[in-house]
Scaffold this motif. Structure first.
Motif, PDB file in Angstrom:
ATOM      1  N   ILE A 120      -3.249 120.342  28.817  1.00 55.32           N
ATOM      2  CA  ILE A 120      -2.351 120.003  27.596  1.00 55.32           C
ATOM      3  C   ILE A 120      -3.163 120.092  26.232  1.00 55.32           C
ATOM      4  O   ILE A 120      -4.859 119.188  26.154  1.00 55.32           O
ATOM      5  N   ILE A 121      -3.524 120.585  24.771  1.00 55.39           N
ATOM      6  CA  ILE A 121      -4.028 121.118  24.321  1.00 55.39           C
ATOM      7  C   ILE A 121      -3.459 119.848  23.102  1.00 55.39           C
ATOM      8  O   ILE A 121      -2.694 119.651  22.757  1.00 55.39           O
ATOM      9  N   ILE A 158      -1.814 111.555  25.147  1.00 55.05           N
ATOM     10  CA  ILE A 158      -1.953 112.433  24.686  1.00 55.05           C
ATOM     11  C   ILE A 158      -0.909 113.017  24.015  1.00 55.05           C
ATOM     12  O   ILE A 158      -1.651 113.411  22.798  1.00 55.05           O
ATOM     13  N   LYS A 159       0.462 113.443  24.069  1.00 49.94           N
ATOM     14  CA  LYS A 159       0.975 113.757  23.296  1.00 49.94           C
ATOM     15  C   LYS A 159       2.680 112.580  23.441  1.00 49.94           C
ATOM     16  O   LYS A 159       2.377 111.838  23.869  1.00 49.94           O
ATOM     17  N   MET A 186      -7.083 115.729  44.350  1.00 45.19           N
ATOM     18  CA  MET A 186      -6.795 115.296  42.991  1.00 45.19           C
ATOM     19  C   MET A 186      -7.452 115.920  41.330  1.00 45.19           C
ATOM     20  O   MET A 186      -8.340 115.166  41.932  1.00 45.19           O
ATOM     21  N   TRP A 197      -0.931 109.783  35.545  1.00 40.94           N
ATOM     22  CA  TRP A 197      -0.375 110.423  34.594  1.00 40.94           C
ATOM     23  C   TRP A 197       0.954 109.632  34.328  1.00 40.94           C
ATOM     24  O   TRP A 197       0.976 109.585  35.230  1.00 40.94           O
ATOM     25  N   PHE A 212      -9.116 115.323  38.390  1.00 37.74           N
ATOM     26  CA  PHE A 212      -8.429 115.627  36.160  1.00 37.74           C
ATOM     27  C   PHE A 212     -10.166 115.573  35.286  1.00 37.74           C
ATOM     28  O   PHE A 212     -10.875 115.763  35.582  1.00 37.74           O
ATOM     29  N   PHE A 218      -4.155 119.687  41.150  1.00 39.72           N
ATOM     30  CA  PHE A 218      -4.819 119.783  42.609  1.00 39.72           C
ATOM     31  C   PHE A 218      -5.600 120.963  43.161  1.00 39.72           C
ATOM     32  O   PHE A 218      -5.288 122.194  41.730  1.00 39.72           O
ATOM     33  N   GLN A 235     -11.318 114.434  42.830  1.00 41.32           N
ATOM     34  CA  GLN A 235     -10.786 112.951  43.886  1.00 41.32           C
ATOM     35  C   GLN A 235     -10.314 113.210  45.762  1.00 41.32           C
ATOM     36  O   GLN A 235      -9.718 114.310  45.259  1.00 41.32           O
ATOM     37  N   ILE A 243      -6.312 106.150  39.054  1.00 40.75           N
ATOM     38  CA  ILE A 243      -5.780 106.855  37.836  1.00 40.75           C
ATOM     39  C   ILE A 243      -4.562 107.742  37.471  1.00 40.75           C
ATOM     40  O   ILE A 243      -4.591 108.216  39.032  1.00 40.75           O
ATOM     41  N   LEU A 278       0.297 123.789  25.751  1.00 42.23           N
ATOM     42  CA  LEU A 278       0.298 124.168  27.151  1.00 42.23           C
ATOM     43  C   LEU A 278       0.282 124.738  28.398  1.00 42.23           C
ATOM     44  O   LEU A 278       0.691 126.346  28.063  1.00 42.23           O
ATOM     45  N   PHE A 288      -6.827 117.521  27.776  1.00 43.96           N
ATOM     46  CA  PHE A 288      -6.687 116.777  28.859  1.00 43.96           C
ATOM     47  C   PHE A 288      -6.255 117.982  30.216  1.00 43.96           C
ATOM     48  O   PHE A 288      -5.238 118.402  29.535  1.00 43.96           O
ATOM     49  N   ALA A 289      -6.833 117.711  31.433  1.00 48.26           N
ATOM     50  CA  ALA A 289      -6.246 118.756  32.563  1.00 48.26           C
ATOM     51  C   ALA A 289      -5.971 117.730  33.362  1.00 48.26           C
ATOM     52  O   ALA A 289      -6.719 116.819  33.580  1.00 48.26           O
ATOM     53  N   GLY A 290      -4.845 118.212  34.490  1.00 48.13           N
ATOM     54  CA  GLY A 290      -4.629 117.745  35.383  1.00 48.13           C
ATOM     55  C   GLY A 290      -4.092 118.097  36.439  1.00 48.13           C
ATOM     56  O   GLY A 290      -3.542 118.963  35.964  1.00 48.13           O
ATOM     57  N   TRP A 325       4.658 112.808  25.525  1.00 43.93           N
ATOM     58  CA  TRP A 325       5.675 112.740  26.163  1.00 43.93           C
ATOM     59  C   TRP A 325       4.800 112.497  27.117  1.00 43.93           C
ATOM     60  O   TRP A 325       4.920 113.064  28.415  1.00 43.93           O
ATOM     61  N   TYR A 366     -12.904 114.954  36.747  1.00 46.57           N
ATOM     62  CA  TYR A 366     -13.622 114.491  38.387  1.00 46.57           C
ATOM     63  C   TYR A 366     -12.346 114.881  39.215  1.00 46.57           C
ATOM     64  O   TYR A 366     -11.519 115.206  38.789  1.00 46.57           O
TER      65      TYR A 366
END
Lengths: 311, 223
Positions: free
Chosen positions: B114-115, A94-95, B157, A132, B159, B127, B180, A130, B66, B123-125, A97, B178
Motif C-alpha cells: 500500500i503506497i 495507513i489509508k 506471515m 491488520w 509485515f 504470506f 513470523q 501484530i 496498491l 506498507f507491506a503485508g 480503509w 519482519y
C-alpha cells in the motif's frame, strides 16, 4: 470599551473552539454518536491511536483438590488468586480503509497465600501481536471491519506441585519453572452501530487456531463481545460516558485450561468530552477456569483504560 | 494443450490491458537477522544470526496506490544456540554461543503493498512460502547435517515498511521487514519428548530493491 473587547475576544475563542470541535474531534464517531471504547473490545474504526490498559483482580475463595484416590478427590486446600494485566497498543492508519496495529500485553496470575501458591503457582504470560484492520463497509450509522493478526505468547509457569510430581511420581529431570512459547493466528469481524447521538452498540468476534500450552496439541481459540454505550458528553452538559459489556474468551493469555473459556460482564464510566482521548474505569465480574479446580473461579476486575487518538 | 492456450491468452490479455505497463521488475539484496523461536534444548536459548538474502521482485499495480508483489528470494539464515556459563568469581551467568545452526531457504513471498499519499512510503503485508533446503549444526569440533529434521515447506506471515526513492522512471526502495513463521519448522511435532518439538523461524530483514518499469512510460503512450 474594555467590556466590548472582552466580549469580542471570548466570542472569537468560543467560535474557534466550536470550529475545532466540529473539525478536530478524533474520537470515533458515526451519525453524531461518539463511541466509548472498552478495553477488551477491539473496535472497527480506522484511526491512529495509542491505548494503555492497566487491570487488577482478586478471585473469590476456591478449593483446590490435589490428591485423588480411586477417582475420589480427598484433599482440598482453600485459597485465592490475584490477576494483574498491563496492555499497550499502537494502531497506525495507513489509508482510510486499512490500519496496522501492534500490541504487547503482560498478564500475571499468582496465589495470595501459601496454599494457593503451592497449588496454582505463579504464572506470567507476555504476548505480542501484530495485525491488520481492514474496513469492509461504512454507512451513516454502522461500520464493519475485519482483522487478521498473529499472536506470540511466552508463558512462564512456576509450579511447586508440578515440580514435586515430576520428581517423586514420574522421576523425570525437571525444573521448578517452565517456559512455554506458543503461537496462534486469528481473524474476525468488528462492528459498530450508532443507535442515536447518545447511544451506540459495538460487537466483535475473533476465531483462530494455534498452539496450546500442551506440547503436540493444537487448539481453536475464540473471543466474542458485545457492548452498549451511552455518551452524554456531546448531547448534555455531563462530560461522561457509560458502557455495559459482555465478553467470552478462550485465548491462552487469559485461559490456561484447554477447551474452556472465561466470561466477563462489566460496566465502564469514562470522561468522554475529550476530542482526542478517552479515559475511564471499568469494573467487571469475571468467571475464569483455573487448573485443578472444577468450577470456574469468580473474580472482580478493575481496569483503568485510556485511548489517545491521533487522526 | 488447452492449458497452454489459456496461459497464452491470459498473457496477451494482460499485455493488452496495459497491466505490464503498470508493473515493475527488479532485484533486491539485503541482510537478514534470523532466529529460531519456540522450544529449545534444555538450558539452551536461541539467539539471532545475521546473514544475507537476495532475489528478484515483480510488482503488479492493482490500483493507483496498491501493488501486489512476488519476490522469490534465496535466504541464508539460521540461529545460534547459547548455553549458560557460570562465572564463579563474579557470581554471574552469561550465555555464550555454543552451536551454530545454518539454514538455507528458498522463499516465495506474496505481498500486498500500500503506497502512501505522498508516494514515499509503502506498507507491506502478506504470506511467505518457504522451502528449507539445508540445515547444518556445527560447533567448534564438527558440523552435522540435520536437514532430515525439518519440514519441506514452511509458511510465514510478513509485515514490511519501505521508503521509496524515485529515480527517473525507476524506484529504489529501502525495506524493513519482519517475518513470523506460522508452521512448525521441525517435523517431529507429534513427539512432545523430542528435544526440539516446536520451532518457528522468525527474521528481521533490511533490504534494498531497485525496480525498473515494464513497458513504455505513460507520457509516451499518450497520443
Amino acid at each position: 470599551m474594555k467590556t466590548l473587547l472582552t466580549i469580542i475576544f471570548v466570542s472569537i475563542c468560543h467560535v474557534y473552539t466550536m470550529a475545532q470541535e466540529e473539525t478536530d474531534n478524533n474520537v470515533p464517531e458515526l451519525s453524531g454518536h461518539y463511541f466509548i471504547p472498552v478495553s477488551i473490545m477491539p473496535n472497527p474504526f480506522i484511526k491512529s491511536h495509542f491505548t494503555t490498559n492497566l487491570g487488577i483482580a482478586q478471585s473469590s475463595e476456591f478449593e483446590n483438590f490435589i490428591l485423588e484416590i480411586d477417582g475420589e478427590k480427598i484433599l482440598g486446600l482453600k485459597g485465592t488468586l490475584i490477576f494483574a494485566s498491563l496492555d499497550f497498543e499502537y494502531q497506525q492508519k495507513i489509508k482510510d480503509w486499512i490500519a496496522l496495529y501492534i500490541n504487547y500485553s503482560l498478564n500475571a496470575r499468582l496465589g495470595t497465600e501459601l496454599q494457593s501458591i503451592l497449588t496454582q503457582g505463579v504464572n506470567t504470560v507476555g504476548s505480542s501481536r501484530i495485525g491488520w484492520l481492514i474496513k469492509i463497509v461504512e454507512k451513516e450509522r454502522f461500520m464493519l471491519s475485519g482483522d487478521i493478526q498473529v499472536n506470540n505468547h511466552s508463558a512462564t509457569f512456576i509450579s511447586i506441585s508440578q515440580f514435586v510430581k515430576d520428581l517423586v511420581q514420574d522421576s523425570v529431570v525437571t525444573s521448578i519453572s517452565r517456559q512455554v512459547p506458543i503461537l496462534n493466528m486469528n481473524g474476525g469481524l468488528r462492528f459498530a452501530y450508532a443507535i442515536s447521538k447518545t447511544f451506540g452498540l459495538q460487537a466483535y468476534s475473533d476465531f483462530g487456531y494455534g498452539d496450546s500450552y500442551k506440547r503436540g496439541v493444537s487448539d481453536y481459540i475464540y473471543r466474542i463481545g458485545l457492548a452498549f454505550d451511552a455518551n452524554l458528553a456531546f448531547t448534555t452538559k455531563v462530560p461522561l460516558g457509560f458502557a455495559a459489556f459482555f465478553n467470552a474468551s478462550a485465548v491462552p493469555e487469559n485461559v490456561h485450561v484447554a477447551g474452556k473459556s472465561a466470561t466477563s460482564t462489566g460496566l465502564k464510566i469514562s470522561y468522554a468530552a475529550g476530542q482526542h482521548f478517552n479515559i475511564g474505569l471499568e469494573l467487571s465480574r469475571v468467571k475464569i477456569p483455573i487448573p485443578n479446580v472444577e468450577e470456574k473461579v469468580i473474580s472482580t476486575l478493575a481496569f483503568i483504560s485510556s485511548k489517545y487518538y491521533f487522526n | 494443450m488447452r492449458t497452454k492456450f489459456l496461459n497464452v491468452l491470459c498473457l496477451l490479455l494482460l499485455v493488452h490491458t496495459g497491466l505490464l505497463a503498470q508493473s515493475y521488475l527488479g532485484i533486491h539484496i539485503g541482510v537478514n537477522s534470523g532466529k529460531f523461536s519456540g522450544d529449545s534444548p534444555r538450558n539452551f536459548q536461541y539467539a539471532g544470526k545475521l546473514q544475507y538474502l537476495a532475489g528478484i521482485d515483480f510488482y503488479l499495480r492493482l490500483k493507483k496506490d496498491l501493488f501486489i508483489s512476488f519476490s522469490p528470494s534465496y535466504i541464508k539464515s539460521g540461529s545460534k544456540l547459547q548455553y549458560p556459563y557460570e562465572n564463579i568469581e563474579e557470581e554471574t551467568t552469561e550465555y555464550r554461543d555454543s552451536i551454530d545452526l545454518k539454514l538455507d531457504i528458498f522463499s516465495i513471498p506474496i505481498y500486498l503493498n500500500i503506497i502512501s499519499d505522498n508516494d514515499r512510503w509503502q506498507f507491506a503485508g502478506g504470506f511467505e512460502l518457504g522451502f528449507p533446503m539445508r540445515l547444518l549444526a556445527n560447533n567448534s569440533a564438527k558440523e552435522i547435517d540435520i536437514t532430515e529434521e525439518i519440514n519441506d515447506v514452511s509458511v510465514s506471515m510478513i509485515f514490511g515498511l519501505g521508503y521509496r526513492i524515485p529515480i527517473e522512471r525507476s524506484y529504489l526502495i529501502i525495506n524493513l521487514g519482519y517475518s513470523q513463521g506460522l508452521t512448525n519448522l521441525t517435523n517431529n511435532l507429534e513427539d512432545p519428548d523430542s528435544y526440539m518439538p516446536r520451532i518457528r523461524f522468525t527474521s528481521f530483514r533490511l533490504s534494498a530493491s531497485y525496480l525498473l518499469p515494464l513497458g513504455k512510460s505513460e507520457n509516451k503512450q499518450k497520443p
